[in-house]
Scaffold this motif. Structure first.
Motif, PDB file in Angstrom:
ATOM      1  N   GLN A 182       8.142   2.243  -6.432  1.00 15.96           N
ATOM      2  CA  GLN A 182       8.980   0.865  -6.441  1.00 15.96           C
ATOM      3  C   GLN A 182       9.206  -0.255  -4.889  1.00 15.96           C
ATOM      4  O   GLN A 182       9.500   0.298  -4.842  1.00 15.96           O
ATOM      5  CB  GLN A 182      10.106   1.361  -7.088  1.00 15.96           C
ATOM      6  CG  GLN A 182      11.441  -0.232  -7.549  1.00 15.96           C
ATOM      7  CD  GLN A 182      12.527   0.287  -7.574  1.00 15.96           C
ATOM      8  OE1 GLN A 182      12.913   1.765  -8.530  1.00 15.96           O
ATOM      9  NE2 GLN A 182      14.068  -0.159  -7.169  1.00 15.96           N
ATOM     10  N   VAL A 183       8.610  -1.804  -5.271  1.00 11.87           N
ATOM     11  CA  VAL A 183       8.817  -1.786  -3.686  1.00 11.87           C
ATOM     12  C   VAL A 183       9.499  -3.332  -3.810  1.00 11.87           C
ATOM     13  O   VAL A 183       9.242  -4.410  -5.480  1.00 11.87           O
ATOM     14  CB  VAL A 183       7.371  -2.120  -3.222  1.00 11.87           C
ATOM     15  CG1 VAL A 183       7.183  -2.813  -2.356  1.00 11.87           C
ATOM     16  CG2 VAL A 183       7.010  -0.699  -3.228  1.00 11.87           C
ATOM     17  N   PHE A 223      11.463   0.333  -0.199  1.00 18.60           N
ATOM     18  CA  PHE A 223      10.297   0.740  -0.306  1.00 18.60           C
ATOM     19  C   PHE A 223      10.988   2.415  -0.608  1.00 18.60           C
ATOM     20  O   PHE A 223      11.964   2.751   0.150  1.00 18.60           O
ATOM     21  CB  PHE A 223       9.115   0.660   0.323  1.00 18.60           C
ATOM     22  CG  PHE A 223       9.197   1.436   1.388  1.00 18.60           C
ATOM     23  CD1 PHE A 223       9.416   0.324   2.970  1.00 18.60           C
ATOM     24  CD2 PHE A 223       8.773   2.060   2.459  1.00 18.60           C
ATOM     25  CE1 PHE A 223      10.077   0.400   3.501  1.00 18.60           C
ATOM     26  CE2 PHE A 223       8.835   2.354   3.601  1.00 18.60           C
ATOM     27  CZ  PHE A 223       9.258   2.138   4.576  1.00 18.60           C
ATOM     28  N   HIS A 224      10.082   3.259  -0.880  1.00 17.90           N
ATOM     29  CA  HIS A 224      10.715   4.924  -0.996  1.00 17.90           C
ATOM     30  C   HIS A 224       9.768   5.763  -0.107  1.00 17.90           C
ATOM     31  O   HIS A 224       8.552   5.612   0.169  1.00 17.90           O
ATOM     32  CB  HIS A 224      10.841   5.080  -3.055  1.00 17.90           C
ATOM     33  CG  HIS A 224      12.293   4.047  -3.310  1.00 17.90           C
ATOM     34  ND1 HIS A 224      11.919   2.852  -3.561  1.00 17.90           N
ATOM     35  CD2 HIS A 224      13.373   4.767  -3.139  1.00 17.90           C
ATOM     36  CE1 HIS A 224      12.281   2.348  -4.099  1.00 17.90           C
ATOM     37  NE2 HIS A 224      13.775   3.371  -4.451  1.00 17.90           N
ATOM     38  N   MET A 225      10.457   6.989   0.168  1.00 17.21           N
ATOM     39  CA  MET A 225       9.521   7.566   0.761  1.00 17.21           C
ATOM     40  C   MET A 225       9.761   8.809   0.678  1.00 17.21           C
ATOM     41  O   MET A 225      11.730   9.616   0.072  1.00 17.21           O
ATOM     42  CB  MET A 225      10.036   7.896   2.168  1.00 17.21           C
ATOM     43  CG  MET A 225       9.311   8.470   3.030  1.00 17.21           C
ATOM     44  SD  MET A 225       9.173   8.549   4.644  1.00 17.21           S
ATOM     45  CE  MET A 225      10.986   9.719   4.757  1.00 17.21           C
ATOM     46  N   ARG A 226       9.027  10.126   0.010  1.00 18.96           N
ATOM     47  CA  ARG A 226       9.757  11.361   0.019  1.00 18.96           C
ATOM     48  C   ARG A 226       9.855  12.194   0.946  1.00 18.96           C
ATOM     49  O   ARG A 226       8.918  12.516   1.956  1.00 18.96           O
ATOM     50  CB  ARG A 226       8.921  11.820  -1.188  1.00 18.96           C
ATOM     51  CG  ARG A 226       9.396  13.606  -1.392  1.00 18.96           C
ATOM     52  CD  ARG A 226       8.025  14.139  -2.412  1.00 18.96           C
ATOM     53  NE  ARG A 226       7.395  13.541  -3.543  1.00 18.96           N
ATOM     54  CZ  ARG A 226       7.505  13.623  -4.950  1.00 18.96           C
ATOM     55  NH1 ARG A 226       8.524  14.083  -4.936  1.00 18.96           N
ATOM     56  NH2 ARG A 226       7.380  12.949  -5.973  1.00 18.96           N
ATOM     57  N   VAL A 267       3.243   6.052   5.980  1.00 20.78           N
ATOM     58  CA  VAL A 267       4.076   5.601   3.856  1.00 20.78           C
ATOM     59  C   VAL A 267       4.015   5.583   3.573  1.00 20.78           C
ATOM     60  O   VAL A 267       3.955   5.054   2.477  1.00 20.78           O
ATOM     61  CB  VAL A 267       5.402   6.547   4.658  1.00 20.78           C
ATOM     62  CG1 VAL A 267       6.785   6.332   3.729  1.00 20.78           C
ATOM     63  CG2 VAL A 267       5.958   7.184   5.535  1.00 20.78           C
ATOM     64  N   PHE A 268       3.965   3.690   4.195  1.00 22.46           N
ATOM     65  CA  PHE A 268       3.986   2.637   3.529  1.00 22.46           C
ATOM     66  C   PHE A 268       3.413   1.296   4.466  1.00 22.46           C
ATOM     67  O   PHE A 268       3.706   1.536   5.445  1.00 22.46           O
ATOM     68  CB  PHE A 268       5.011   2.703   3.190  1.00 22.46           C
ATOM     69  CG  PHE A 268       5.820   1.421   1.877  1.00 22.46           C
ATOM     70  CD1 PHE A 268       5.073   1.177   0.987  1.00 22.46           C
ATOM     71  CD2 PHE A 268       5.608   0.106   2.859  1.00 22.46           C
ATOM     72  CE1 PHE A 268       5.283  -0.082   0.064  1.00 22.46           C
ATOM     73  CE2 PHE A 268       5.814  -1.423   2.066  1.00 22.46           C
ATOM     74  CZ  PHE A 268       5.693  -0.997   0.705  1.00 22.46           C
ATOM     75  N   PHE A 297       3.584   9.634  -0.063  1.00 26.60           N
ATOM     76  CA  PHE A 297       4.697  10.047   0.215  1.00 26.60           C
ATOM     77  C   PHE A 297       5.429   9.090  -0.107  1.00 26.60           C
ATOM     78  O   PHE A 297       6.676   9.148   0.743  1.00 26.60           O
ATOM     79  CB  PHE A 297       4.954  10.006   2.011  1.00 26.60           C
ATOM     80  CG  PHE A 297       3.732  11.075   2.971  1.00 26.60           C
ATOM     81  CD1 PHE A 297       4.499  12.522   2.851  1.00 26.60           C
ATOM     82  CD2 PHE A 297       2.459  10.230   2.940  1.00 26.60           C
ATOM     83  CE1 PHE A 297       2.597  12.745   4.069  1.00 26.60           C
ATOM     84  CE2 PHE A 297       1.464  11.778   3.770  1.00 26.60           C
ATOM     85  CZ  PHE A 297       1.977  12.553   4.036  1.00 26.60           C
ATOM     86  N   SER A 298       5.445   8.340  -0.393  1.00 23.83           N
ATOM     87  CA  SER A 298       6.320   7.470  -1.096  1.00 23.83           C
ATOM     88  C   SER A 298       7.508   8.193  -2.276  1.00 23.83           C
ATOM     89  O   SER A 298       7.489   7.541  -2.534  1.00 23.83           O
ATOM     90  CB  SER A 298       5.083   6.093  -1.418  1.00 23.83           C
ATOM     91  OG  SER A 298       4.668   5.363  -0.504  1.00 23.83           O
ATOM     92  N   GLY A 299       6.529   8.526  -3.032  1.00 27.77           N
ATOM     93  CA  GLY A 299       7.849   8.990  -3.855  1.00 27.77           C
ATOM     94  C   GLY A 299       8.192   8.731  -4.959  1.00 27.77           C
ATOM     95  O   GLY A 299       7.897   9.283  -6.807  1.00 27.77           O
ATOM     96  N   LYS A 300       8.340   7.648  -5.333  1.00 31.59           N
ATOM     97  CA  LYS A 300       8.770   6.365  -6.075  1.00 31.59           C
ATOM     98  C   LYS A 300       7.282   5.064  -6.233  1.00 31.59           C
ATOM     99  O   LYS A 300       7.800   4.592  -4.768  1.00 31.59           O
ATOM    100  CB  LYS A 300      10.254   5.771  -6.311  1.00 31.59           C
ATOM    101  CG  LYS A 300      10.675   5.703  -7.197  1.00 31.59           C
ATOM    102  CD  LYS A 300      12.229   5.800  -7.256  1.00 31.59           C
ATOM    103  CE  LYS A 300      13.132   4.770  -7.899  1.00 31.59           C
ATOM    104  NZ  LYS A 300      14.648   4.766  -7.616  1.00 31.59           N
ATOM    105  N   VAL A 346      13.657  11.632  -3.074  1.00 32.03           N
ATOM    106  CA  VAL A 346      13.679  10.120  -2.164  1.00 32.03           C
ATOM    107  C   VAL A 346      14.616   9.509  -2.227  1.00 32.03           C
ATOM    108  O   VAL A 346      15.349   9.127  -2.868  1.00 32.03           O
ATOM    109  CB  VAL A 346      12.133   9.431  -3.871  1.00 32.03           C
ATOM    110  CG1 VAL A 346      11.930   8.190  -3.339  1.00 32.03           C
ATOM    111  CG2 VAL A 346      11.461  10.673  -4.239  1.00 32.03           C
ATOM    112  N   THR A 402       1.710   5.392  -0.820  1.00 34.53           N
ATOM    113  CA  THR A 402       0.793   6.984  -0.272  1.00 34.53           C
ATOM    114  C   THR A 402       1.748   7.918  -1.457  1.00 34.53           C
ATOM    115  O   THR A 402       3.226   7.164  -1.923  1.00 34.53           O
ATOM    116  CB  THR A 402       0.908   6.852   1.416  1.00 34.53           C
ATOM    117  OG1 THR A 402       2.507   7.742   1.253  1.00 34.53           O
ATOM    118  CG2 THR A 402      -0.070   5.926   2.203  1.00 34.53           C
ATOM    119  N   HIS A 423       0.879  -0.857  -0.009  1.00 33.85           N
ATOM    120  CA  HIS A 423       0.300   0.214   0.119  1.00 33.85           C
ATOM    121  C   HIS A 423       0.504   0.762  -0.017  1.00 33.85           C
ATOM    122  O   HIS A 423       1.590   1.102   0.842  1.00 33.85           O
ATOM    123  CB  HIS A 423      -0.942  -0.141   1.194  1.00 33.85           C
ATOM    124  CG  HIS A 423      -2.216  -1.459   1.289  1.00 33.85           C
ATOM    125  ND1 HIS A 423      -2.978  -1.044   0.284  1.00 33.85           N
ATOM    126  CD2 HIS A 423      -1.606  -2.488   2.059  1.00 33.85           C
ATOM    127  CE1 HIS A 423      -3.156  -2.618   1.091  1.00 33.85           C
ATOM    128  NE2 HIS A 423      -2.201  -3.294   1.918  1.00 33.85           N
TER     129      HIS A 423
END
Lengths: 259, 155, 106
Positions: B114-115, C75-78, C58-59, B109-112, C17, B107, B105
């Motif tokens: 890719q998981v 995973f990623h975060m801005r 965030v995730f 805020f994930s920015g990218k 990111v 959001t 999941h």
């Protein structure tokens, strides 16, 4: 059809080593020595070399914790071994003159527990023993295995070599037949390794856990459909020593990732 | 001098005994999913909404030497802004015991999008990823991995 | 605590990111395996993973039995503001493992 599948999965190609200057035919020439690492796929190699993703570090972390913090009245390992134990694992199994016994790293750690910490030894494959053994061995990562066989050790080496060369199990195979004579060839989906223990305790994908070299030996014995020996059996200790002499010069990779 | 003849003699025994091993190891502990199960799991998650085979990239090694832990990476072509982002990525298998492997999941805020994770694969198959965008649209991609059998299966 | 490994950059530029990795020691026992006596080994899995920055999600991820043992998630975060990231894993029985990491956004 089935027959074809088995046959194609079991292509044994002749070994490719020179035995000219080698009195022990089970020993692989130094220039041909290859760690189990080189027989893994690129993805599995990456899992080992990535010190964050390598799951074995979860156990190394716990080992560091056990080493530095005592959970009871006994002194912590770090209270004596202030500078850690760098290079120690490269010399194990080792013959201890004082007690007159051959000890692998697990055995040496348990000797410390019983003699200096007043504690019961940890059981083989217990999380504690695996964690602390991996932590201690990791401190020798990158250092070559350096076993010097003393006169007192020779009988153990011979005993280990004897086990290595003896055919056993329903498959009637010796360690030698796969790991010296046919390393680099395919056995079903796997490339046969040279059978070195330089990465143990190692995280095996098969186990989804970290495990000791003796667990690996038990799996090898089970693999050829032989009755595995119990953990800590003196014969397995001797095999560990023989394997270490056979891998002399190979770098310690603990905590390695293996299939 | 190595005795090749002796080694060859044992090969027949390996073939026979190895045959048993293959048969035993391939007995399913419970029924494996198939393509229909995958489709059912997908419908459970997303209903009958249309899915376009685009924008989703599934990265897996071409060959996995052990099905217990296969590195999987999924990326989705998305700007990942506050009003245009990937909400969910579902990972589906046509061959595992259960078709749904995991859901991510995301959001804004994930920015990218890719998981990565590591998954179990009970055999050679094409793993499918379905991405649900913030506007409700569905996109999918898949990649096949060959899962090989280990030399000495310890049961 | 041991049993959790987190990879979070200590600092990040605003708007950058960043990649975040989290590893938990857990068997993720699928419930489909059998022991040496043929008995089914009961399922014991993490079902939910969440990461929030000072309370804002965030995730998150739902794990099923085919997520490998010792689950790793990348995973990623801005990076928008400095704060504390909380990582939380919950198993099928509601037991929770968690750890935190700080990130300074400049």
């Amino acid at each position: 059809m089935m027959r074809w599948v088995f046959a194609s999965g079991l292509v044994f190609v002749a070994g490719c080593m020179s035995e000219a200057d080698n009195p022990d035919s089970a020993i692989i020439a130094k220039e041909d020595l290859q760690s189990g690492f080189s027989f893994l796929t690129a993805e599995t190699q990456r899992l080992q070399t990535d010190e964050f993703e390598n799951p074995a570090y979860l156990w190394v972390d716990r080992g560091a914790d056990l080493f530095t913090h005592s959970t009871d009245a006994s002194p912590a390992c770090a209270s004596c071994h202030k500078d850690g134990l760098v290079g120690v694992a490269a010399q194990y199994p080792k013959f201890h003159e004082s007690s007159g016994e051959l000890l692998n790293l697990e055995g040496r750690i348990n000797q410390c527990r019983t003699e200096h910490q007043g504690q019961a030894p940890w059981a083989y494959e217990s999380d504690e023993l695996l964690s602390i053994t991996a932590y201690v061995a990791e401190q020798s990562k990158g250092m070559p295995i350096d076993i010097e066989v003393s006169e007192a050790m020779q009988p153990y080496v011979d005993k280990g070599r004897d086990y290595f060369l003896t055919r056993r199990g329903q498959f009637n195979l010796s360690c030698q037949q796969c790991h010296t004579e046919n390393w680099g060839t395919q056995l079903r989906g796997d490339t046969i390794s040279q059978g070195h223990g330089n990465g143990f305790p190692a995280y095996r994908l098969e186990w989804q856990l970290i495990g000791s070299l003796q667990r690996r030996l038990r799996d090898c014995d089970t693999g050829v459909r032989a009755e595995p020996l119990p953990y800590g059996d003196p014969t397995y200790l001797a095999v560990e020593l023989y394997l270490a002499t056979r891998a002399n010069g190979l770098e310690i990779e603990t905590p390695a990732v293996r299939r | 001098m190595r005795d090749k003849a002796l080694f060859n003699a044992t090969r027949r025994q390996i073939l026979t005994a190895g045959g048993g091993a293959v048969l035993i190891s391939s007995l399913p502990l419970s029924a494996f999913a198939d393509e229909a199960d995958l489709l059912r799991a997908r419908t459970d998650l997303f209903g009958d909404r249309p899915i376009q085979e685009e924008r989703v990239t599934v990265k897996l090694p071409p060959i996995a030497e052990n099905g217990h832990s296969v590195p999987l990476s999924v990326s989705v072509d998305s700007p990942m802004t506050d009003d245009d982002y990937v909400k969910q990525i579902a990972i589906l298998s046509p061959r595992n015991t259960l078709p749904l492997i995991g859901q991510f999941h995301l959001t804004p805020f994930s920015g990218k999008a890719q998981v990565s994770t590591r998954i179990r694969m009970s055999g050679t198959q094409a793993i499918q990823a379905v991405a649900e965008m913030s506007d409700g649209s569905l996109w999918a991609g898949s990649t096949e991995t060959v899962v090989t059998l280990a030399a000495c299966v310890v049961l | 605590m041991t049993g959790i490994r987190l990879s979070v950059p200590e600092t990040a530029a605003r708007g950058e990111v960043v990649e975040i990795k989290a590893l938990l020691r857990h068997p993720m026992e699928s419930g489909f395996r059998r022991g040496s006596r043929g008995e089914v080994i009961p399922r014991d899995i993490i079902t939910r993973f969440e990461c929030d920055l000072d309370g804002t999600l965030v995730f998150a991820s739902d794990f099923h039995p085919a997520i490998a043992a010792n689950p790793l998630i990348t995973f990623h975060m801005r990076a928008t503001e400095s704060g504390v990231l909380t990582f939380r894993w919950t198993d099928q029985n509601g037991e929770v493992w968690s750890d935190t990491a700080s990130i300074a956004v400049t």
